[in-house]
Design a protein around this motif. Structure first.
Motif, PDB file in Angstrom:
ATOM      1  N   LEU A   1      -3.058 -15.614  10.486  1.00 43.09           N
ATOM      2  CA  LEU A   1      -1.925 -14.629   9.877  1.00 43.09           C
ATOM      3  C   LEU A   1      -0.455 -15.308  10.137  1.00 43.09           C
ATOM      4  O   LEU A   1       0.211 -15.013   9.270  1.00 43.09           O
ATOM      5  CB  LEU A   1      -1.815 -13.156  10.554  1.00 43.09           C
ATOM      6  N   GLY A   2      -0.275 -15.798  11.088  1.00 41.76           N
ATOM      7  CA  GLY A   2       1.168 -16.447  11.412  1.00 41.76           C
ATOM      8  C   GLY A   2       1.304 -17.846  10.359  1.00 41.76           C
ATOM      9  O   GLY A   2       2.409 -17.964   9.936  1.00 41.76           O
ATOM     10  N   ALA A   3       0.195 -18.287   9.959  1.00 41.87           N
ATOM     11  CA  ALA A   3       0.249 -19.162   8.722  1.00 41.87           C
ATOM     12  C   ALA A   3       1.107 -18.876   7.773  1.00 41.87           C
ATOM     13  O   ALA A   3       1.399 -19.521   6.669  1.00 41.87           O
ATOM     14  CB  ALA A   3      -1.129 -20.241   8.782  1.00 41.87           C
ATOM     15  N   HIS A   4       1.163 -17.511   7.378  1.00 46.87           N
ATOM     16  CA  HIS A   4       1.782 -17.149   6.156  1.00 46.87           C
ATOM     17  C   HIS A   4       3.342 -16.579   6.430  1.00 46.87           C
ATOM     18  O   HIS A   4       3.978 -15.918   5.672  1.00 46.87           O
ATOM     19  CB  HIS A   4       0.918 -15.757   5.759  1.00 46.87           C
ATOM     20  N   ALA A   5       3.809 -17.107   7.528  1.00 45.89           N
ATOM     21  CA  ALA A   5       4.911 -16.641   7.902  1.00 45.89           C
ATOM     22  C   ALA A   5       6.268 -17.083   6.781  1.00 45.89           C
ATOM     23  O   ALA A   5       7.181 -16.394   6.794  1.00 45.89           O
ATOM     24  CB  ALA A   5       5.589 -17.199   9.178  1.00 45.89           C
ATOM     25  N   ASN A   6       5.776 -18.053   5.821  1.00 47.90           N
ATOM     26  CA  ASN A   6       6.882 -18.365   5.043  1.00 47.90           C
ATOM     27  C   ASN A   6       6.397 -17.726   3.685  1.00 47.90           C
ATOM     28  O   ASN A   6       7.145 -17.944   2.534  1.00 47.90           O
ATOM     29  CB  ASN A   6       6.950 -20.002   4.664  1.00 47.90           C
ATOM     30  N   SER A   7       5.532 -16.800   3.711  1.00 41.34           N
ATOM     31  CA  SER A   7       5.185 -16.179   2.499  1.00 41.34           C
ATOM     32  C   SER A   7       5.361 -14.613   2.384  1.00 41.34           C
ATOM     33  O   SER A   7       5.845 -14.034   3.400  1.00 41.34           O
ATOM     34  CB  SER A   7       3.611 -16.241   2.280  1.00 41.34           C
ATOM     35  N   ASP A   8       5.533 -14.224   1.159  1.00 41.45           N
ATOM     36  CA  ASP A   8       5.750 -12.673   1.017  1.00 41.45           C
ATOM     37  C   ASP A   8       4.638 -11.940   1.341  1.00 41.45           C
ATOM     38  O   ASP A   8       3.332 -12.123   0.593  1.00 41.45           O
ATOM     39  CB  ASP A   8       6.215 -12.451  -0.593  1.00 41.45           C
ATOM     40  N   ARG A   9       4.471 -11.078   2.414  1.00 42.55           N
ATOM     41  CA  ARG A   9       3.379 -10.312   2.500  1.00 42.55           C
ATOM     42  C   ARG A   9       3.389  -8.813   2.524  1.00 42.55           C
ATOM     43  O   ARG A   9       2.718  -8.088   3.107  1.00 42.55           O
ATOM     44  CB  ARG A   9       3.294 -10.617   4.053  1.00 42.55           C
ATOM     45  N   THR A  10       4.291  -8.641   1.540  1.00 45.39           N
ATOM     46  CA  THR A  10       4.454  -6.967   1.372  1.00 45.39           C
ATOM     47  C   THR A  10       2.898  -6.301   0.709  1.00 45.39           C
ATOM     48  O   THR A  10       2.919  -5.342   0.811  1.00 45.39           O
ATOM     49  CB  THR A  10       5.494  -6.950   0.311  1.00 45.39           C
ATOM     50  N   ASP A  11       2.179  -7.358   0.070  1.00 43.15           N
ATOM     51  CA  ASP A  11       1.213  -6.870  -0.612  1.00 43.15           C
ATOM     52  C   ASP A  11       0.098  -6.842   0.212  1.00 43.15           C
ATOM     53  O   ASP A  11      -1.358  -6.663  -0.126  1.00 43.15           O
ATOM     54  CB  ASP A  11       0.808  -7.305  -1.820  1.00 43.15           C
ATOM     55  N   ARG A  12       0.071  -7.279   1.593  1.00 44.10           N
ATOM     56  CA  ARG A  12      -1.217  -7.581   2.528  1.00 44.10           C
ATOM     57  C   ARG A  12      -1.523  -6.287   2.732  1.00 44.10           C
ATOM     58  O   ARG A  12      -0.936  -5.372   3.362  1.00 44.10           O
ATOM     59  CB  ARG A  12      -0.740  -8.196   3.645  1.00 44.10           C
ATOM     60  N   PRO A  13      -2.967  -6.069   2.501  1.00 39.43           N
ATOM     61  CA  PRO A  13      -3.835  -5.000   3.047  1.00 39.43           C
ATOM     62  C   PRO A  13      -3.567  -4.618   4.519  1.00 39.43           C
ATOM     63  O   PRO A  13      -3.471  -5.489   5.270  1.00 39.43           O
ATOM     64  CB  PRO A  13      -5.132  -5.345   2.546  1.00 39.43           C
ATOM     65  N   ALA A  14      -3.701  -3.367   4.822  1.00 37.51           N
ATOM     66  CA  ALA A  14      -3.354  -2.958   6.061  1.00 37.51           C
ATOM     67  C   ALA A  14      -4.528  -3.532   7.083  1.00 37.51           C
ATOM     68  O   ALA A  14      -4.416  -3.768   8.026  1.00 37.51           O
ATOM     69  CB  ALA A  14      -3.366  -1.450   6.137  1.00 37.51           C
ATOM     70  N   ALA A  15      -5.673  -3.527   6.500  1.00 38.64           N
ATOM     71  CA  ALA A  15      -6.897  -3.908   7.345  1.00 38.64           C
ATOM     72  C   ALA A  15      -6.660  -5.455   7.752  1.00 38.64           C
ATOM     73  O   ALA A  15      -7.196  -5.679   8.815  1.00 38.64           O
ATOM     74  CB  ALA A  15      -8.200  -3.815   6.404  1.00 38.64           C
ATOM     75  N   VAL A  16      -6.129  -6.320   6.731  1.00 40.48           N
ATOM     76  CA  VAL A  16      -5.779  -7.471   7.111  1.00 40.48           C
ATOM     77  C   VAL A  16      -4.417  -7.656   8.414  1.00 40.48           C
ATOM     78  O   VAL A  16      -4.758  -8.561   9.177  1.00 40.48           O
ATOM     79  CB  VAL A  16      -5.265  -8.325   5.719  1.00 40.48           C
ATOM     80  N   THR A  17      -3.625  -6.999   7.930  1.00 44.36           N
ATOM     81  CA  THR A  17      -2.612  -6.730   9.172  1.00 44.36           C
ATOM     82  C   THR A  17      -3.207  -6.530  10.667  1.00 44.36           C
ATOM     83  O   THR A  17      -2.570  -6.949  11.563  1.00 44.36           O
ATOM     84  CB  THR A  17      -1.560  -5.951   8.635  1.00 44.36           C
ATOM     85  N   ARG A  18      -4.020  -5.506  10.581  1.00 45.35           N
ATOM     86  CA  ARG A  18      -4.895  -5.147  11.701  1.00 45.35           C
ATOM     87  C   ARG A  18      -5.590  -6.056  12.084  1.00 45.35           C
ATOM     88  O   ARG A  18      -6.471  -5.768  13.513  1.00 45.35           O
ATOM     89  CB  ARG A  18      -5.222  -3.681  11.593  1.00 45.35           C
TER      90      ARG A  18
END
Length: 216
Positions: free
Chosen positions: A172-189
């Protein structure tokens, strides 16, 4: 009649000067990237001659490696302290995930991305990255073992479980430079879900846990 008092210039001890150099380099690494950690740049930050920096770090590569190590160690100590006297393993693990999920964690995520990329070409940095990865593995494994001993967690492989959790966090940290506003809650968790599954906890057991030092 006026008089002026000439201030004596305080000479720093070698230990204090070296620590100042490394602290400055770590700050530059976190905010701008390891490529910006050069002897000249750190000298400019401290308003000293480059020769003073090279006295302590003859090679810029050594300074880059030290800057990364200090920043990564500071991150680990902040997220998961070695001494945990004020709470349970479950509380400290929940705290670890909560702190890792915030935007303020993005700088250190970017630093890890940066360091892993550059370590392909820089042997000194590669060794430091390996050391810090092992330190993270060890620290999380210790917490999990403590939780198993206290009956809070269930796993036959604390080391393997620690590495699984860290792999998910790194992913998940590998996406620190990306827009994550559309990341599903299940992925965040996903880090919490992975930990709960591997540690024999019910889904949600690591959510809304009071911080260490506070009772439920």
């Amino acid at each position: 009649m006026s008089s002026s008092v000439q201030r004596k210039r305080v000479r720093k001890t070698p230990e204090a000067r070296r620590a100042e150099i490394v602290e400055t380099a770590a700050r530059v690494a976190l905010t701008e990237g390891l490529e910006c950690v050069t002897l000249r740049r750190i000298a400019e930050e401290l308003a000293v001659r480059p020769g003073l920096i090279s006295h302590y770090f003859p090679s810029a590569e050594d300074l880059v490696g030290e800057a990364f190590s200090v920043a990564a160690t500071g991150e680990l100590d902040a997220l998961l302290p070695a001494e945990r006297p004020h709470g349970t393993p479950t509380q400290y693990l929940a705290r670890y995930f909560a702190l890792s999920a915030g935007e303020e964690y993005d700088d250190i995520s970017r630093l890890w991305i940066n360091a892993r990329h550059l370590s392909r070409y820089r042997p000194v940095l590669r060794d430091r990255v390996t050391e810090q990865e092992l330190a993270s593995d060890d620290r999380l494994e210790e917490l999990i073992r403590e939780g198993v001993e206290r009956g809070e967690f269930r796993t036959d492989d604390p080391r393997g479980t620690a590495i699984q959790i860290l792999v998910v966090l790194d992913g998940l940290g590998a996406h620190a430079n990306s827009d994550r506003t559309d990341r599903p809650a299940a992925v965040t968790r996903l880090p919490l879900t992975t930990a709960e599954r591997e540690l024999g906890l019910a889904y949600g057991a690591l959510s809304d846990v009071p911080p260490p030092g506070e009772s439920a």
